[in-house]
Design an enzyme around this catalytic site. Sequence first.
Site, PDB file in Angstrom:
ATOM      1  N   ASP A  82       0.719  -1.210  -0.037  1.00 41.05           N
ATOM      2  CA  ASP A  82       0.040  -0.135   0.063  1.00 41.05           C
ATOM      3  C   ASP A  82       0.957   1.154  -0.016  1.00 41.05           C
ATOM      4  OD1 ASP A  82       0.866  -0.245   2.680  1.00 41.05           O
ATOM      5  OD2 ASP A  82      -1.172  -1.261   3.166  1.00 41.05           O
ATOM      6  N   ASN A 153      -7.853  -2.759  13.854  1.00 34.44           N
ATOM      7  CA  ASN A 153      -9.236  -3.254  13.530  1.00 34.44           C
ATOM      8  C   ASN A 153      -9.239  -4.339  12.586  1.00 34.44           C
ATOM      9  OD1 ASN A 153      -7.942  -2.074  11.026  1.00 34.44           O
ATOM     10  ND2 ASN A 153      -9.369  -0.462  10.776  1.00 34.44           N
ATOM     11  N   HIS A 155      -7.300  -4.934   9.840  1.00 30.13           N
ATOM     12  CA  HIS A 155      -7.107  -4.761   8.265  1.00 30.13           C
ATOM     13  C   HIS A 155      -5.767  -5.286   8.040  1.00 30.13           C
ATOM     14  CE1 HIS A 155      -4.874  -0.633   9.046  1.00 30.13           C
ATOM     15  NE2 HIS A 155      -3.791  -1.925   9.258  1.00 30.13           N
ATOM     16  N   GLU A 160      -9.676  -2.097   4.573  1.00 25.32           N
ATOM     17  CA  GLU A 160     -10.238  -1.821   5.940  1.00 25.32           C
ATOM     18  C   GLU A 160     -11.698  -2.664   6.225  1.00 25.32           C
ATOM     19  OE1 GLU A 160      -8.653  -0.279   7.795  1.00 25.32           O
ATOM     20  OE2 GLU A 160      -7.924   1.707   7.064  1.00 25.32           O
TER      21      GLU A 160
END
Length: 265
Positions: A82, A153, A155, A160
């Site tokens: 990313d 979270n 990811h 996400e």
Amino acid sequence: MPAERTLHVADSTVIVFPDAAAASRAAADRIARVVAEAVPARGKAILGLATGATPERVYDDLAARVKAGSLSFRDVVSYNLDEYYPIQPLDPLSYRYYMHRNLFSRVDLAPNRAHVLDGTVPESAAADHAAEFDRWIEADGGLDVQLLGIGRNGHIGFNEPSELSPAEFAALPTRMVDLHPITKADAVREFGSAEAVIPRALTMGVRQILAARSIIMLATGPKKAPVVTQALKGPITASLPASLLRTVADKVVWLLDEPAAAELG
């Protein structure tokens, strides 16, 4: 110091190490093994690489092996997960800069084989750039190994939490995304303030990650313990992206230190 221990959790292989350094060394061992096996077999090794604090020790270890002459990146091609968008590659907060500092400048990897999504492409061309990134990976024959970290979270990359079905989520390509509030909150440490955090990013898709021939999930520290346990023991759901690794459990290894494994039992 206690030895590593292997757990089998929901058909997933989990190896727990006494500390983060040992877990990182094991990840480097596995990546070096992939290079040693793939290059003679196919003429190149295709590595999927991650950023953040967790893999830094892995890159230190790999760079030390190259310096010592026991490993070479001459026949390696890399694809990073990313990049923030928009951002300049020379910005110290960019993942291109991170990779140059932590790995690319320290190993014999050809610059044209070190692929990081481009945070400078015009927004109108971002979708085409993302699709081209997928085509490059596929033209290279897919990823031999993907190194992953896990966000608080759940990811993976910047894929996400989502309300999509697991099947829909698993098919997502490389694309532009909006960062989740937890991701943005965690990025304040690097950016200095909530207002300075870049709220969007380009991320490799779930499809490419799950298609890798092998996957290393490296998670260390007590802050990762709750999400590691949820990913391994909770439902398989796009609302916790890392849980989808259980759909390809036969090719995934979870490398944890004791604090990250504390809630697994």
